[in-house]
Enzyme design. Structure first.
Site, PDB file in Angstrom:
ATOM      1  N   GLN A 122       0.916  -1.425  -0.025  1.00  0.00           N
ATOM      2  CA  GLN A 122      -0.135  -0.034   0.039  1.00  0.00           C
ATOM      3  C   GLN A 122       0.851   1.218   0.065  1.00  0.00           C
ATOM      4  O   GLN A 122       1.568   1.721   0.911  1.00  0.00           O
ATOM      5  CB  GLN A 122      -0.732   0.023   1.090  1.00  0.00           C
ATOM      6  CG  GLN A 122      -1.707   1.258   1.320  1.00  0.00           C
ATOM      7  CD  GLN A 122      -2.666   1.259   2.578  1.00  0.00           C
ATOM      8  OE1 GLN A 122      -2.230   0.368   3.521  1.00  0.00           O
ATOM      9  NE2 GLN A 122      -3.622   1.644   2.867  1.00  0.00           N
ATOM     10  N   GLY A 123       0.903   1.977  -1.230  1.00  0.00           N
ATOM     11  CA  GLY A 123       1.956   3.002  -1.094  1.00  0.00           C
ATOM     12  C   GLY A 123       1.089   4.510  -0.987  1.00  0.00           C
ATOM     13  O   GLY A 123       0.532   5.251  -1.698  1.00  0.00           O
ATOM     14  N   TYR A 124       0.727   4.728   0.257  1.00  0.00           N
ATOM     15  CA  TYR A 124      -0.049   5.956   0.656  1.00  0.00           C
ATOM     16  C   TYR A 124       0.867   6.932   1.336  1.00  0.00           C
ATOM     17  O   TYR A 124       1.247   8.037   0.924  1.00  0.00           O
ATOM     18  CB  TYR A 124      -1.000   5.678   1.836  1.00  0.00           C
ATOM     19  CG  TYR A 124      -2.456   5.237   1.052  1.00  0.00           C
ATOM     20  CD1 TYR A 124      -2.686   4.424   0.023  1.00  0.00           C
ATOM     21  CD2 TYR A 124      -3.800   5.121   1.974  1.00  0.00           C
ATOM     22  CE1 TYR A 124      -3.717   3.918  -0.528  1.00  0.00           C
ATOM     23  CE2 TYR A 124      -4.983   4.922   1.371  1.00  0.00           C
ATOM     24  CZ  TYR A 124      -4.801   4.250   0.249  1.00  0.00           C
ATOM     25  OH  TYR A 124      -6.314   3.662  -0.262  1.00  0.00           O
ATOM     26  N   SER A 125       1.369   6.402   2.574  1.00  0.00           N
ATOM     27  CA  SER A 125       2.085   7.371   3.217  1.00  0.00           C
ATOM     28  C   SER A 125       3.131   7.893   2.742  1.00  0.00           C
ATOM     29  O   SER A 125       3.892   7.349   2.009  1.00  0.00           O
ATOM     30  CB  SER A 125       2.628   6.562   4.568  1.00  0.00           C
ATOM     31  OG  SER A 125       1.457   6.294   5.289  1.00  0.00           O
ATOM     32  N   SER A 157       4.361  -1.369   4.198  1.00  0.00           N
ATOM     33  CA  SER A 157       4.712  -2.835   4.625  1.00  0.00           C
ATOM     34  C   SER A 157       4.895  -3.679   3.512  1.00  0.00           C
ATOM     35  O   SER A 157       4.164  -3.492   2.422  1.00  0.00           O
ATOM     36  CB  SER A 157       3.349  -2.937   5.477  1.00  0.00           C
ATOM     37  OG  SER A 157       3.092  -2.354   6.544  1.00  0.00           O
ATOM     38  N   GLU A 240     -10.358  -1.810   5.868  1.00  0.00           N
ATOM     39  CA  GLU A 240      -9.137  -2.263   6.787  1.00  0.00           C
ATOM     40  C   GLU A 240      -9.851  -2.781   8.263  1.00  0.00           C
ATOM     41  O   GLU A 240      -9.098  -3.335   8.935  1.00  0.00           O
ATOM     42  CB  GLU A 240      -8.385  -1.074   7.235  1.00  0.00           C
ATOM     43  CG  GLU A 240      -7.026  -1.058   6.423  1.00  0.00           C
ATOM     44  CD  GLU A 240      -5.931  -0.059   6.646  1.00  0.00           C
ATOM     45  OE1 GLU A 240      -6.268   1.073   6.894  1.00  0.00           O
ATOM     46  OE2 GLU A 240      -4.634  -0.329   6.724  1.00  0.00           O
ATOM     47  N   SER A 363      -4.190   6.561  13.495  1.00  0.00           N
ATOM     48  CA  SER A 363      -3.860   6.749  14.899  1.00  0.00           C
ATOM     49  C   SER A 363      -4.567   6.790  15.776  1.00  0.00           C
ATOM     50  O   SER A 363      -6.143   7.322  15.577  1.00  0.00           O
ATOM     51  CB  SER A 363      -2.513   7.803  14.868  1.00  0.00           C
ATOM     52  OG  SER A 363      -3.527   9.102  14.603  1.00  0.00           O
ATOM     53  N   GLU A 365      -5.315   9.116  18.190  1.00  0.00           N
ATOM     54  CA  GLU A 365      -5.633  10.706  18.006  1.00  0.00           C
ATOM     55  C   GLU A 365      -6.668  10.694  16.772  1.00  0.00           C
ATOM     56  O   GLU A 365      -7.763  11.455  17.217  1.00  0.00           O
ATOM     57  CB  GLU A 365      -4.508  11.649  17.776  1.00  0.00           C
ATOM     58  CG  GLU A 365      -3.575  11.740  18.865  1.00  0.00           C
ATOM     59  CD  GLU A 365      -2.673  10.494  19.169  1.00  0.00           C
ATOM     60  OE1 GLU A 365      -2.436   9.616  18.293  1.00  0.00           O
ATOM     61  OE2 GLU A 365      -1.846  10.338  20.126  1.00  0.00           O
TER      62      GLU A 365
HETATM   63  C1  LIG Z   1       3.645  -0.728  11.515  1.00  0.00           C
HETATM   64  C2  LIG Z   1       3.284   0.160  10.521  1.00  0.00           C
HETATM   65  C3  LIG Z   1       2.846  -0.167   9.042  1.00  0.00           C
HETATM   66  C4  LIG Z   1       2.414   0.681   8.245  1.00  0.00           C
HETATM   67  N1  LIG Z   1       2.361   0.195   7.054  1.00  0.00           N
HETATM   68  C5  LIG Z   1       2.003   1.250   6.208  1.00  0.00           C
HETATM   69  C6  LIG Z   1       1.643   0.876   4.547  1.00  0.00           C
HETATM   70  O1  LIG Z   1       1.724  -0.402   4.359  1.00  0.00           O
HETATM   71  N2  LIG Z   1       1.297   1.658   3.721  1.00  0.00           N
HETATM   72  C7  LIG Z   1       1.382   3.027   4.199  1.00  0.00           C
HETATM   73  O2  LIG Z   1       1.157   3.942   3.229  1.00  0.00           O
HETATM   74  N3  LIG Z   1       1.558   3.696   5.427  1.00  0.00           N
HETATM   75  C8  LIG Z   1       1.905   2.449   6.393  1.00  0.00           C
HETATM   76  N4  LIG Z   1       2.050   3.062   7.466  1.00  0.00           N
HETATM   77  C9  LIG Z   1       2.059   4.402   7.862  1.00  0.00           C
HETATM   78  C10 LIG Z   1       0.894   4.869   8.760  1.00  0.00           C
HETATM   79  O3  LIG Z   1      -0.449   4.977   7.899  1.00  0.00           O
HETATM   80  C11 LIG Z   1       1.141   6.391   9.427  1.00  0.00           C
HETATM   81  O4  LIG Z   1       2.362   6.133  10.133  1.00  0.00           O
HETATM   82  C12 LIG Z   1       0.053   6.864  10.048  1.00  0.00           C
HETATM   83  O5  LIG Z   1      -0.901   7.485   8.965  1.00  0.00           O
HETATM   84  C13 LIG Z   1       0.490   8.064  10.779  1.00  0.00           C
HETATM   85  O6  LIG Z   1       1.206   9.090   9.833  1.00  0.00           O
HETATM   86  P1  LIG Z   1       2.397   9.594  10.228  1.00  0.00           P
HETATM   87  O7  LIG Z   1       3.418   8.559  10.701  1.00  0.00           O
HETATM   88  O8  LIG Z   1       3.192  10.444   9.113  1.00  0.00           O
HETATM   89  O9  LIG Z   1       2.354  10.444  11.558  1.00  0.00           O
HETATM   90  P2  LIG Z   1       1.605  11.964  11.511  1.00  0.00           P
HETATM   91  O10 LIG Z   1       0.520  11.984  10.869  1.00  0.00           O
HETATM   92  O11 LIG Z   1       2.748  12.869  11.253  1.00  0.00           O
HETATM   93  O12 LIG Z   1       1.264  12.040  13.071  1.00  0.00           O
HETATM   94  C14 LIG Z   1       2.243  12.075  14.257  1.00  0.00           C
HETATM   95  C15 LIG Z   1       1.447  12.527  15.578  1.00  0.00           C
HETATM   96  O13 LIG Z   1       0.305  13.388  15.419  1.00  0.00           O
HETATM   97  C16 LIG Z   1      -0.893  13.044  15.718  1.00  0.00           C
HETATM   98  N5  LIG Z   1      -1.773  13.603  14.617  1.00  0.00           N
HETATM   99  C17 LIG Z   1      -1.653  13.986  13.394  1.00  0.00           C
HETATM  100  N6  LIG Z   1      -2.771  14.693  12.890  1.00  0.00           N
HETATM  101  C18 LIG Z   1      -3.517  15.020  14.200  1.00  0.00           C
HETATM  102  C19 LIG Z   1      -4.795  15.519  14.248  1.00  0.00           C
HETATM  103  N7  LIG Z   1      -5.357  16.229  13.242  1.00  0.00           N
HETATM  104  N8  LIG Z   1      -5.371  15.487  15.413  1.00  0.00           N
HETATM  105  C20 LIG Z   1      -4.751  15.026  16.520  1.00  0.00           C
HETATM  106  N9  LIG Z   1      -3.403  14.342  16.312  1.00  0.00           N
HETATM  107  C21 LIG Z   1      -2.900  14.342  15.141  1.00  0.00           C
HETATM  108  C22 LIG Z   1      -0.708  11.492  15.293  1.00  0.00           C
HETATM  109  O14 LIG Z   1      -1.817  10.900  15.892  1.00  0.00           O
HETATM  110  C23 LIG Z   1       0.684  11.150  15.837  1.00  0.00           C
HETATM  111  O15 LIG Z   1       0.463  10.629  17.224  1.00  0.00           O
HETATM  112  C24 LIG Z   1       2.355   2.156   8.646  1.00  0.00           C
HETATM  113  C25 LIG Z   1       2.687   2.449   9.826  1.00  0.00           C
HETATM  114  C26 LIG Z   1       3.089   1.540  10.717  1.00  0.00           C
HETATM  115  C27 LIG Z   1       3.503   1.952  12.184  1.00  0.00           C
END
Ligand SMILES: Cc1cc2nc3c(=O)[nH]c(=O)nc-3n(C[C@H](O)[C@H](O)[C@H](O)COP(=O)(O)OP(=O)(O)OC[C@H]3O[C@@H](n4cnc5c(N)ncnc54)[C@H](O)[C@@H]3O)c2cc1C
Length: 381
Positions: A122-125, A157, A240, A363, A365
């Protein structure tokens, strides 16, 4: 014979011989274990019609009810069958292709997922777009009948074993936020795609950075209309929290039992504070199961209720606390790696990997914001 009985006896018969070594392999924090044997097992499951149970029959599924799908996942976990290598294909992109793909796309992409022949990621993040996915900057343009893609994804992942990636890319130059994005299906095995593993604190690598530098895919490999990928991307996120999450209780019960067994062995079970935490954890596990049943009832009735939104928040917070408890009951043992260079025992791995549960798939939050705004109708924070 019910589907539950059928899968139970099929697993008893087939999770033997060459596949007995696959028992218990894989899963979060352990994806590196036995990939080849798990892939062979995925194909065996596919041959016998035990993948993609909920899919329409015309694409190889069984149109199984949600209850039957949950029963399958429960029996699968009870038998300690290996963690599925094709879960992103079956659980995320498959349903998206069924609902948003053209007939040609369904015929091209669904059969290899069902047979375990093509794995997906999944190429989202991206480094600047996680919770705020509309900040995606990877871009793509049409050139000579192909999409040409440039940009970087992160936390992808299983990209290191995937054959295909579904990529959210900006296809309308100058577009903002959720407008002008497209949902592209991109083959991984090509010169324009580079996958770099990220080493996690578990010592293993199950996710990656993925760099697209002029990567290509056919113009037809876009799901939904070009520029309208946001709607499709959100649909994928909706899948999901499907049947596999509702069936995860059995795995949780097994982990919980291991924590209790360890507490007995180390003497932690006599500590009144830890005893309280063990009981509390058990109570919450029962609540989680009841909530999963409520969710099934409301989803079957076609009216998702508030319990659907709390599912992810509840299980991930519980699981993270179980990880902390797993460390606490080990006492000093928990502080030392099992073997060099960095071999973790199951409870240490549970502790470290469960930190991720409250981040991926929305997450905590973000889940709380959703519950506050959409379920409770509170004003935006
Ligand atoms: C084990 C694992 C597997 C993953 N696999 C994939 C994958 O296969 N494909 C993919 O695309 N992504 C994947 N991800 C990424 C995952 O989707 C992101 O980590 C997640 O969306 C959070 O984004 P970020 O890490 O950029 O954190 P950020 O969005 O930068 O958030 C940082 C912190 O700020 C908080 N925050 C952010 N915005 C708000 C808001 N509006 N209000 C309150 N709090 C907020 C968050 O809750 C978090 O605590 C994976 C992550 C993990 C840990």
């Amino acid at each position: 014979m019910t589907l539950r009985e059928e899968i139970r006896s099929w697993l008893a018969e087939h999770l033997s011989g060459e596949f007995s070594a696959a028992r218990g392999l894989g899963g979060p924090g352990r994806e590196h274990e036995g990939h080849d044997i798990r892939l062979a097992w995925e194909r065996r499951l596919g041959e016998a019609g035990w993948t993609c149970l909920g899919w329409p029959k015309e694409y190889g599924g069984r149109e199984a009810t949600l209850e039957d799908q949950v029963a399958f996942h429960e029996e699968y976990a009870r038998a300690a069958a290996p963690a599925r290598v094709g879960h992103i294909g079956e659980g995320l992109i498959g349903p998206t292709v069924i609902d948003h793909g053209t007939e040609e796309q369904r015929r091209r992409f669904l059969p290899p997922i069902r047979r375990g022949e093509e794995l997906w990621c999944q190429g989202y993040s991206e480094p600047g777009a996680g919770s705020d996915l509309a900040g995606v900057q990877t871009r793509a343009r049409l050139q000579d009948g192909e999409w040409v893609i440039t940009g970087q994804k992160v936390w992808t992942s299983l990209a290191h074993v995937a054959d295909w990636c579904f990529v959210i890319a900006r296809t309308e130059p100058g577009s903002q936020r959720h407008r002008g994005l497209s949902y592209l299906l991109v083959p991984m095995d090509q010169p324009g795609v580079e996958v770099r593993p990220i080493v996690q604190m578990t010592g293993t690598s199950e996710f990656n950075e993925v760099f697209f530098d002029g990567a290509r895919t056919a113009a037809a490999n876009v799901l939904g209309a070009p520029g309208e990928g946001w709607r499709v991307a959100m649909a994928t996120l909706g899948y999901e929290r499907g049947a596999s999450t509702l069936g995860q209780q059995i795995g949780f019960q097994r982990e919980y039992a291991k924590v209790v067994e360890t507490a007995r062995r180390t003497g932690a079970a006599r500590d009144p504070v830890l005893r309280d935490r063990l009981v509390q954890s058990w109570l919450e596990l029962q609540i989680m199961r009841l909530n999963a049943l409520r969710t099934m009832t409301s989803l079957s009735a076609g009216e998702p209720g508030p319990e659907v939104s709390i599912g992810k928040l509840y299980w991930s917070e519980w699981h993270r606390r179980l990880g902390e408890l797993a460390q606490a009951v080990q006492g000093r043992e928990g502080l030392v790696a099992d073997g060099p260079p960095y071999e973790l025992n199951d409870l240490q791995r549970l502790y470290l990997f469960s930190r991720a549960d409250t981040i991926y798939a929305g997450s905590s939050e973000i889940q709380r914001n959703i519950i506050a705004e959409r379920t409770l109708g509170l004003p935006k924070g």
